[in-house]
Write an enzyme that holds these catalytic residues in place. Sequence first.
Site, PDB file in Angstrom:
ATOM      1  N   LYS A  42     -89.584  43.272 -30.263  1.00  0.00           N
ATOM      2  CA  LYS A  42     -89.968  41.851 -30.249  1.00  0.00           C
ATOM      3  C   LYS A  42     -90.942  41.556 -31.379  1.00  0.00           C
ATOM      4  CE  LYS A  42     -94.378  42.573 -28.631  1.00  0.00           C
ATOM      5  NZ  LYS A  42     -95.562  42.446 -29.487  1.00  0.00           N
ATOM      6  N   SER A  73     -90.381  47.887 -24.032  1.00  0.00           N
ATOM      7  CA  SER A  73     -88.973  47.500 -23.925  1.00  0.00           C
ATOM      8  C   SER A  73     -88.146  48.622 -23.301  1.00  0.00           C
ATOM      9  CB  SER A  73     -88.433  47.145 -25.314  1.00  0.00           C
ATOM     10  OG  SER A  73     -87.146  46.603 -25.218  1.00  0.00           O
ATOM     11  N   PRO A 119     -89.944  51.741 -34.448  1.00  0.00           N
ATOM     12  CA  PRO A 119     -91.128  52.540 -34.782  1.00  0.00           C
ATOM     13  C   PRO A 119     -92.207  52.381 -33.713  1.00  0.00           C
ATOM     14  CG  PRO A 119     -90.440  51.182 -36.639  1.00  0.00           C
ATOM     15  CD  PRO A 119     -89.625  50.744 -35.467  1.00  0.00           C
ATOM     16  N   ASP A 144     -96.449  43.725 -21.517  1.00  0.00           N
ATOM     17  CA  ASP A 144     -95.288  43.180 -22.242  1.00  0.00           C
ATOM     18  C   ASP A 144     -93.975  43.393 -21.496  1.00  0.00           C
ATOM     19  OD1 ASP A 144     -96.708  42.204 -24.371  1.00  0.00           O
ATOM     20  OD2 ASP A 144     -96.317  43.910 -25.695  1.00  0.00           O
ATOM     21  N   GLY A 189     -96.751  47.410 -32.765  1.00  0.00           N
ATOM     22  CA  GLY A 189     -96.846  46.024 -32.309  1.00  0.00           C
ATOM     23  C   GLY A 189     -95.491  45.407 -32.038  1.00  0.00           C
ATOM     24  N   LEU A 190     -94.432  46.239 -32.017  1.00  0.00           N
ATOM     25  CA  LEU A 190     -93.066  45.738 -31.818  1.00  0.00           C
ATOM     26  C   LEU A 190     -92.598  45.894 -30.372  1.00  0.00           C
ATOM     27  CD1 LEU A 190     -91.578  47.250 -35.099  1.00  0.00           C
ATOM     28  CD2 LEU A 190     -92.169  44.849 -34.691  1.00  0.00           C
ATOM     29  N   GLY A 191     -93.424  46.495 -29.530  1.00  0.00           N
ATOM     30  CA  GLY A 191     -93.134  46.554 -28.093  1.00  0.00           C
ATOM     31  C   GLY A 191     -92.104  47.587 -27.681  1.00  0.00           C
ATOM     32  N   GLY A 192     -91.830  48.579 -28.520  1.00  0.00           N
ATOM     33  CA  GLY A 192     -90.770  49.553 -28.212  1.00  0.00           C
ATOM     34  C   GLY A 192     -90.947  50.260 -26.873  1.00  0.00           C
TER      35      GLY A 192
HETATM   36  O1  C5P Z   1    -101.130  46.112 -20.371  1.00  0.00           O
HETATM   37  P1  C5P Z   1    -101.115  47.003 -21.562  1.00  0.00           P
HETATM   38  O2  C5P Z   1    -101.170  48.440 -21.209  1.00  0.00           O
HETATM   39  O3  C5P Z   1     -99.990  46.676 -22.487  1.00  0.00           O
HETATM   40  O4  C5P Z   1    -102.444  46.650 -22.367  1.00  0.00           O
HETATM   41  C1  C5P Z   1    -103.130  47.554 -23.176  1.00  0.00           C
HETATM   42  C2  C5P Z   1    -104.579  47.108 -23.279  1.00  0.00           C
HETATM   43  O5  C5P Z   1    -104.667  45.848 -23.957  1.00  0.00           O
HETATM   44  C3  C5P Z   1    -105.237  46.860 -21.939  1.00  0.00           C
HETATM   45  O6  C5P Z   1    -105.832  48.026 -21.451  1.00  0.00           O
HETATM   46  C4  C5P Z   1    -106.281  45.819 -22.260  1.00  0.00           C
HETATM   47  O7  C5P Z   1    -107.427  46.422 -22.814  1.00  0.00           O
HETATM   48  C5  C5P Z   1    -105.626  45.016 -23.356  1.00  0.00           C
HETATM   49  N1  C5P Z   1    -104.978  43.777 -22.854  1.00  0.00           N
HETATM   50  C6  C5P Z   1    -105.761  42.682 -22.532  1.00  0.00           C
HETATM   51  N2  C5P Z   1    -105.153  41.527 -22.095  1.00  0.00           N
HETATM   52  C7  C5P Z   1    -103.818  41.439 -21.990  1.00  0.00           C
HETATM   53  C8  C5P Z   1    -103.002  42.548 -22.323  1.00  0.00           C
HETATM   54  C9  C5P Z   1    -103.622  43.701 -22.755  1.00  0.00           C
HETATM   55  O8  C5P Z   1    -106.990  42.725 -22.629  1.00  0.00           O
HETATM   56  N3  C5P Z   1    -103.265  40.287 -21.574  1.00  0.00           N
END
Ligand code: C5P
Length: 291
Positions: A12, A108, A98, A138, A102-105
């Site tokens: 994404k 996903s 990759p 994500d 930041g592409l969400g692999g």
């Molecule tokens: O939820 P995820 O593991 O993808 O998020 C990684 C880190 O990014 C979280 O531990 C948090 O520190 C931060 N985050 C956040 N607010 C969000 C999504 C992520 O602060 N809405």
Amino acid sequence: MPEVLRDRAPAKVNLTLEVLGRRGDGYHELVSVMQTIALADVVEVVLGAEPGIEVTGPWAQGTPTDTSNLAWQAAEALARLVGRRTNELRIRLEKYIPPAGGLGGGASDAAAVLRLLGAAWGAPKEAVCTAAGAVGSDEAFFLVGGTALVEGRGERVKPLPALPLHGVVLLLPSIHIEGKTSRMFAALADGSFDDGRHGFALASRLPCAIRSNELYNRFESVAVSLFPGLDEEWRHAETVTGESFRLAGAGPTLFWLGPGDEATQVAERLCAAGFGGRVIQSVTTGPTWKR
Ligand code: C5P
């Protein structure tokens, strides 16, 4: 006989990414228009096989092959919720996205596992969504895909009129830092938060033609101080192409988005400037599975 379930797990880009503020639970409130692209991993779930996870493909390196992999965590989370076991379940990931760019692999891949197992196990939709939220922020978007407005921590996903086909050129990072996403959120200064106007405005314009100079990502200003050398590369990419590049999610991948017939020229200019090997050309896409 083992049964093989297979799906594609697209990458994404965030067309807009706004951070509205810090929440009591440590997460941040977001407004983001997210868009899947054709670049995708291939995810297989093998039922009735030796448990474990296998990772192959051009971007296998750096992807965990143990239970810390988000795809495995997704399977475990859903199994717990619907009273199933993962002791005869094997996951195979063929990585074309990759990692950590930041592409969400990873998210996903996890969502693909949830779609496949959700269908195979006849799991209620709520259980699949709960498992997605338990794995990360994500994942909920990747259950839906296409063009969507994402709010809350990432769990509120509203499908939008699909963005017509656009070209996308990714410029992959040469830099990696640990714990990048949480560091990016932490680097946002209090009082410098967004109000969602970019996301809501784009959502109300869709479907429409856009290009990267009209997009928005709150993390751009903090990314240049967090990723050493990113600023120079970014400016170099924009100078040699004459185009605007955006940060993908929490970065550090940069991307161009615009008319499909201009993408090859943008990619060629990057390659001619010495970025070859780090350039991937793709297109925007709707979900390849049934919503
Ligand atoms: O939820 P995820 O593991 O993808 O998020 C990684 C880190 O990014 C979280 O531990 C948090 O520190 C931060 N985050 C956040 N607010 C969000 C999504 C992520 O602060 N809405």
